[in-house]
Design an enzyme around this catalytic site. Sequence first.
Site, PDB file in Angstrom:
ATOM      1  N   GLU A  94      46.156   2.148  25.446  1.00 23.45           N
ATOM      2  CA  GLU A  94      47.323   0.969  24.660  1.00 23.45           C
ATOM      3  C   GLU A  94      48.789   1.615  24.204  1.00 23.45           C
ATOM      4  O   GLU A  94      49.498   1.280  23.822  1.00 23.45           O
ATOM      5  CB  GLU A  94      45.830   1.158  23.507  1.00 23.45           C
ATOM      6  CG  GLU A  94      44.763   0.175  23.086  1.00 23.45           C
ATOM      7  CD  GLU A  94      45.004  -1.579  24.101  1.00 23.45           C
ATOM      8  OE1 GLU A  94      46.062  -1.554  23.009  1.00 23.45           O
ATOM      9  OE2 GLU A  94      44.499  -1.405  25.396  1.00 23.45           O
ATOM     10  N   HIS A 140      50.473  -4.469  30.052  1.00 24.25           N
ATOM     11  CA  HIS A 140      49.208  -4.184  30.406  1.00 24.25           C
ATOM     12  C   HIS A 140      49.747  -5.211  31.269  1.00 24.25           C
ATOM     13  O   HIS A 140      49.156  -4.435  32.587  1.00 24.25           O
ATOM     14  CB  HIS A 140      48.333  -5.083  29.898  1.00 24.25           C
ATOM     15  CG  HIS A 140      47.670  -3.913  28.511  1.00 24.25           C
ATOM     16  ND1 HIS A 140      47.102  -2.474  28.779  1.00 24.25           N
ATOM     17  CD2 HIS A 140      47.738  -4.484  26.633  1.00 24.25           C
ATOM     18  CE1 HIS A 140      46.566  -2.368  27.355  1.00 24.25           C
ATOM     19  NE2 HIS A 140      46.840  -3.064  26.441  1.00 24.25           N
ATOM     20  N   HIS A 143      53.377  -6.535  24.812  1.00 27.03           N
ATOM     21  CA  HIS A 143      52.215  -5.559  24.382  1.00 27.03           C
ATOM     22  C   HIS A 143      51.858  -6.133  25.196  1.00 27.03           C
ATOM     23  O   HIS A 143      51.477  -5.719  26.831  1.00 27.03           O
ATOM     24  CB  HIS A 143      51.777  -5.172  23.191  1.00 27.03           C
ATOM     25  CG  HIS A 143      50.511  -4.314  23.319  1.00 27.03           C
ATOM     26  ND1 HIS A 143      50.472  -3.247  23.130  1.00 27.03           N
ATOM     27  CD2 HIS A 143      48.946  -4.688  23.675  1.00 27.03           C
ATOM     28  CE1 HIS A 143      49.142  -2.905  23.104  1.00 27.03           C
ATOM     29  NE2 HIS A 143      48.445  -4.102  23.903  1.00 27.03           N
ATOM     30  N   GLU A 144      51.074  -7.389  25.370  1.00 30.22           N
ATOM     31  CA  GLU A 144      49.605  -7.875  27.140  1.00 30.22           C
ATOM     32  C   GLU A 144      51.005  -7.976  28.365  1.00 30.22           C
ATOM     33  O   GLU A 144      49.969  -7.925  29.059  1.00 30.22           O
ATOM     34  CB  GLU A 144      49.469  -9.453  26.146  1.00 30.22           C
ATOM     35  CG  GLU A 144      48.451  -9.077  25.279  1.00 30.22           C
ATOM     36  CD  GLU A 144      47.764  -8.286  24.988  1.00 30.22           C
ATOM     37  OE1 GLU A 144      47.059  -8.239  26.252  1.00 30.22           O
ATOM     38  OE2 GLU A 144      46.979  -7.922  23.996  1.00 30.22           O
TER      39      GLU A 144
END
Length: 283
Positions: A200, A134, A130-131
């Site tokens: 998100e 980003h 997930h990070e």
Amino acid sequence: MNTMKTLLLMALLTGIMVAVGGAVGGSSGASLMLVISIAMNFGTYWFSAPMVLRSYGAQEIAREDAPELYGLIESLAQRAGLPMPTVAVIESDVPNAFATGRNPEHAAVAVTTGILRVLNYEELSGVLAHELTHVKNRDILTSSIAAAIAGVISWTAQMAFFFGGRSDDDDGGGLGGLFTILLAPIAAGLIQMAISRSREYAADEGGGSLCGNPRYLAKALEKLDYYAKHGDVMQDATPATAHMFIINPFEGVGSKIANLYSTHPATEDRIARLNEQARRIGR
């Protein structure tokens, strides 16, 4: 698109800072805040990652310090076609993580010791994926600039309340100046919220694919949400930086200020989307 959004964010937050400066110090205050905001925009672009990491006491680690963590991030970064980011660990029992930096070549991923304790390898891979999504989507510069400028806006508004706005000339102060001072932190939070919620969802979807199974991330979010709602708030966490974390560190705090700065979609919705993503790909 992200570049345009970042420039727009910088312009909007700079405008708020100038308005607050005008409310407190008239035209001189507005001019001063304009200069400060320009300097801040320059500083956050070049030094956003070390600034944010330092504010949380994050310590950069090498492969030999945490071979499993370092190797997992390295593997995911290679799979995503990204350069190896800086890896940092925050000494905190509160499980959470975030990414920061100005671009994929100057990115950092930070995790707390708490998240390393409560998540298994698969769940941790979902969070890190997930990070890194980003980072790949170039969300991190916008988030870092929002955190830095919103923090200064909030601080300026607090100082304005303490010292009192001007009311003896037409340049600032009075009810209009007081309204501006009240509006500043609210506007900063709303801007953060507007740029963060869709990102998100996108990072969840990308992270679910990158780690190999969206359910890994869904299970991780379920655990992190529980600890956020039933545990302590992370030391040094501020509403201005809450949007950077995978889970809002103020999730369990019922104060109006914490809710105002909420930048994350409901965790239940994120989990539902990830489970649906997993069903679509037969996981």
